[in-house]
Every structure is written in structure tokens, then in C-alpha cells.
Write an enzyme that holds these catalytic residues in place. Structure first.
Site, PDB file in Angstrom:
ATOM      1  N   CYS A 294     -13.021   8.036   3.309  1.00 28.60           N
ATOM      2  CA  CYS A 294     -14.005   7.808   4.363  1.00 28.60           C
ATOM      3  C   CYS A 294     -15.338   7.435   3.727  1.00 28.60           C
ATOM      4  O   CYS A 294     -15.798   8.117   2.790  1.00 28.60           O
ATOM      5  CB  CYS A 294     -14.167   9.067   5.208  1.00 28.60           C
ATOM      6  SG  CYS A 294     -15.541   8.990   6.388  1.00 28.60           S
ATOM      7  N   CYS A 307      -4.612  -0.238  15.082  1.00 30.14           N
ATOM      8  CA  CYS A 307      -6.001  -0.692  15.168  1.00 30.14           C
ATOM      9  C   CYS A 307      -6.757  -0.420  13.876  1.00 30.14           C
ATOM     10  O   CYS A 307      -6.575   0.619  13.235  1.00 30.14           O
ATOM     11  CB  CYS A 307      -6.668   0.013  16.345  1.00 30.14           C
ATOM     12  SG  CYS A 307      -8.393  -0.423  16.591  1.00 30.14           S
TER      13      CYS A 307
END
Length: 492
Positions: A294, A307
Site C-alpha cells: 500500500c 477493478c
């Protein structure tokens, strides 16, 4: 999408032949949604110029009997015109890919030369050099005249040697390719010459199968279905690199190369790309298993849906970013073009070979990672499709509408797979494309398509949060982007 945190990182009959029965195919499955090209037209109606579908392609699925009838009709007609046997007519047709108009034109111009080019008649000079002998030119044994056999070239061999020659070749899978045993003689052997020389019905049956395979593969309007144990033949009017689907086994493939459908990339380019991916398999394996950190908290994460819009939410912070470039999603709408476009180093040609090699690897990894990412997304979105089907079934069972009322949700997931499959194959196209204005236009359209696909993916995964009109409007936009790119860049 949210993220998962990884703490450690037509019916045929018994008489149908199967030309593929002894061949192993390794075609990749494009995804688990097998029929995503079907049944979505009503939800993405196109108007005016947008109604043109660059993938529209007329084809017919033929059984063995139907395709054999088609081949025999051409053969009988040509045999009568050329005044040759049916077996010789077939060899002429094979040599010229069943282009009858071309054959007739050549016959009108020079009938003898036509048969020479088809390798069923020798040139006059070679024919004149042959001398009569009662010796077999292979085993060198003295043979009675009635046991010597020859083609039009008059190269004589004994029946025993011919039988062994034909048997060995047919066992090796040769059909039309059975030729004269004489050195440097390229004459092909007509089937009516070979059949009496084969010692068993089993071998004759194999020879029929191999002949049929060769006749179909040489025909410019026919292709064998590559599906496992499938005897069907696809017939078209004009051969192109277009999507066709067998109505017996549902195999989807490119008509021109019989590999997985690959628009907008052409057949030669996709072969180069897949070969390169196979050669760099260790790199491919690394990327396939690779997780990412992240950009805000450095926690190891992996995708759990198709997605590329990543959303992480915790008590103290939240993160909203792109899986591919790890950039802030808030500004991604205006910068999406930069995410899908590789930035070439204009000075790389003046640098060392090592630097050029590193740049070449960097470029390949850029395109391969995106290619692989969309392949993974297809698989994940197939799971979403399955969940949608289960949800529709549950609503119908609870009398919350009929299946038709909720089918637009299923169609949205199918269209998403259709668009993403096209997008996946834009990356090999871009990798091999030369820099210039046309590549810039392609990258712009590619980015536009990618942006709309991500919007559609987001809405499909959260279908209950969007009304039907909003979802169908997004479907229309995504399909319009897809068709625009294919219209401008798919080989016609």
C-alpha cells in the site's frame, strides 16, 4: 474495490471424423464467462455510426458430412473442367488453396504448367531422362514388369517398396504429403494410387482422416475447430483474423490462426508476444505471484476483484489508489493516459548496451504486468459474475421480480468481460507498435477504454448501489470505446 491484506506477502453422428483426435492443443481459456459475447446487445444499443460492429463476421459451422460434400462439389466440377481424375483434381485444389478462379485462369493460360506447379506432372525435361528398367530403384531387386509402379514421372519402384513407403508415411500422420520416392522428385501421390497400397482398413481410415485434415487446412475458406475431439469445420466467405465460435463444443478462436481470439493484435504479433512470455517464464511467474505494498501504509496487499480502483479503510486512515501505478485515484481521471502509456527514454540509443538491455526489460515488464493484470481481473470478475447469477436466482425464488427483470446485471458482467478481454490484447499491440502519431492515438483510445472499463467494473461490483439506467449507460460508453478502438486499429 476493496483489498485483502496478506500477512506473509451442432450434433454430429458416428460417421464424423475427428481430425484433431491425435493432436494436443494448449489453448488458454480467456475466462470463465464463456458466452460473454452473447445476449448483451439489447442493453448496449448503439445509434448511428456507433452501430457499426468491427467484429461482425459471418461464418457457418459444418459437420464432417457437410464439409466433405462442399469439398467434393468443388473437386468434381474442377475435374470435369481440367479433364483429370478426381484424385488429381484434389491435389491441384490443395496446391492453390482451393482458389478455383485462379486455377481456371492458369489453366486457360497454360494447362500443362498448371499441373506441373500442382506437382502432379513432371517437367518435360525430367520426364525425358527416365529410362525403362525392370529393377526397383529402392531395393535394387529384379522385378517383373507388372509389379513395378510409377507416377506420372515414370520413376519405377516395386509394389513392396511402395507399400512400405506409404505405410510408414501414413503412420506418421502424412496425408496429401505422400510423394514419389525418387531423389529430388516432388510429385505428389494421388489418393487413388495410395489406397490400394495400404495393408489394413485401420490404416486406410487414418489416411482418410489425414487427407480430410489436409484438404480443410489448405482451403482458404475453411478451418478445423481446434476444440478437443471436435470434428466441426468453420466456413467463411472471406478469411480474416476474426472471432468465430463452434456451435458444437463452443470453442472460441481466431479464424485465421486457430489460436485464442486476440483483437486488436494481429496473428503474427500475438505469436511473437506469447513466445516472448514463454521465454521469460520466470519473470512471468514472479509477476503473477507478486503482491504490492500500500503506498500509504506499506502493508502487503493483493486484489480480490477485477477493478483496479483500490480502497483501504482503517480507523486512523484511508487509502484510495490505482493498483497498477499506485497513484492517487482522485487525480486518476485526468491522468489515466499516463498510467497505461509507457514513457520511452529518447536518449537510450546513445547509451551502453547494458543500459539498453535494462530499458528493454523495463519496457517488457511494463506491458507484461498490465497484460497479466487484466487476465487476473478476468478471472476475478468471473467470480463476480457467478455471485450475480446466484443473487438473481435468490431474488427470483423470493418473488422479487423475474429473471428477465434482473438479467441486466448479468449482462453488465458479461459486457465487462468482453471489454476487458479486448483491453488485455491491446498491450501486446502497443508493445510492438512503433513510436509516432498513430501510437499516440492508439494509447489515447486505449486509456479511454481502460478508464471506462474500470468505471464499469466498479459499478458491477456494487450493482445494488446504482440504478439500472446508470449501469446500462456505463455499459454503452464502455462498448462504444471498445468498438472505436477496434474500428481504428483492428486489422480488416
Amino acid at each position: 474495490m476493496s483489498v485483502d491484506m496478506n500477512s506473509q506477502g451442432s450434433d454430429s453422428n458416428e460417421e464424423d471424423y475427428d481430425p484433431n483426435c491425435e493432436e494436443e492443443e494448449e489453448d488458454e481459456d480467456p475466462g470463465d464467462i464463456e458466452d460473454y459475447y452473447d445476449g448483451v446487445a439489447n442493453d448496449v444499443e448503439q445509434q448511428g455510426a456507433d452501430a457499426f460492429d468491427p467484429e461482425e463476421y459471418q461464418f457457418t459451422c459444418l459437420t464432417y458430412k457437410e464439409s466433405e460434400s462442399t469439398l467434393n462439389e468443388h473437386m468434381a466440377s474442377l475435374a470435369a473442367t481440367l479433364k483429370v481424375s478426381h484424385a488429381v483434381a484434389k491435389l491441384v485444389l490443395v496446391s492453390f488453396h482451393w482458389q478455383i478462379s485462379e486455377i481456371l485462369e492458369r489453366h486457360k493460360s497454360n494447362a500443362a504448367q498448371l499441373l506441373v506447379e500442382a506437382r502432379v506432372q513432371p517437367t518435360s525435361s525430367k520426364h525425358a531422362m527416365v529410362h525403362s528398367s525392370h529393377h526397383c530403384a529402392v531395393c535394387m531387386q529384379f522385378v517383373r514388369k507388372e509389379n513395378l509402379l510409377s507416377l506420372a514421372c515414370q520413376h519405377q519402384f516395386c509394389r513392396s517398396c511402395w507399400e512400405q513407403h506409404c505405410t510408414v508415411l501414413v503412420k506418421d500422420g502424412v496425408g496429401v504429403g505422400v510423394s514419389c520416392m525418387a531423389q529430388d522428385c516432388l510429385l505428389r501421390t494421388p489418393e487413388d494410387f495410395v489406397f490400394p497400397l495400404l495393408p489394413s482398413e485401420e490404416l486406410k481410415e487414418k489416411y482418410r482422416r489425414y487427407l480430410f485434415r489436409d484438404y480443410v487446412e489448405s482451403h482458404y475458406q475453411l478451418q478445423l475447430c481446434p476444440g478437443a475431439d471436435c470434428p466441426m469445420v468453420i466456413q467463411v466467405q472471406e478469411p480474416k483474423a476474426r472471432r468465430v465460435q463452434c456451435n458444437r463444443c463452443n470453442e472460441v478462436f481466431c479464424f485465421k490462426c486457430r489460436q485464442m481470439y486476440h483483437a486488436p493484435t494481429d496473428c503474427a504479433t500475438i505469436r511473437k508476444w506469447l513466445t516472448k512470455c514463454a521465454d521469460d517464464s520466470e519473470t512471468a511467474n514472479y509477476i503473477s505471484a507478486h503482491t504490492k505494498d500500500c503506498p500509504k501504509c506499506n502493508i502487503c496487499i493483493e486484489k480480490n476483484g477485477g477493478c483496479n480502483h483500490m480502497v483501504m479503510g482503517f480507523l486512523l486512515f484511508s487509502a484510495d489508489f490505482c493498483w497498477m501505478c499506485l497513484g492517487d485515484w482522485k487525480t486518476h481521471g485526468s491522468e489515466y493516459y499516463e498510467c497505461s502509456r509507457y514513457k520511452e527514454n529518447p536518449d537510450i540509443v546513445n547509451q551502453s548496451q547494458q543500459a539498453q538491455a535494462r530499458e528493454a526489460l523495463k519496457k517488457y515488464l511494463f506491458y507484461f504486468e498490465r497484460w497479466e493484470n487484466h487476465n487476473k481481473s478476468l478471472q476475478l470478475e468471473a467470480q463476480t459474475y457467478q455471485r450475480i447469477q446466484e443473487k438473481i436466482q435468490e431474488r427470483v425464488m423470493n418473488n422479487l421480480g423475474t429473471w428477465i427483470d434482473w438479467q441486466y446485471l448479468q449482462n453488465a458482467a458479461k459486457l465487462l468481460a468482453k471489454c476487458r478481454y479486448t483491453l488485455q490484447y491491446t498491450y501486446p499491440y502497443a508493445y510492438y507498435m512503433e513510436s509516432g502519431p498513430r501510437k499516440k492515438l492508439f494509447e489515447y483510445q486505449q486509456a479511454q477504454l481502460e478508464a471506462e472499463i474500470e468505471n464499469l467494473s466498479w459499478k458491477v461490483e456494487r450493482a445494488d448501489s446504482y440504478d439500472r439506467g446508470d449501469l446500462e449507460n456505463q455499459m454503452h460508453i464502455a462498448e462504444q470505446r471498445r468498438r472505436t478502438l477496434l474500428k481504428d486499429f483492428h486489422d480488416t
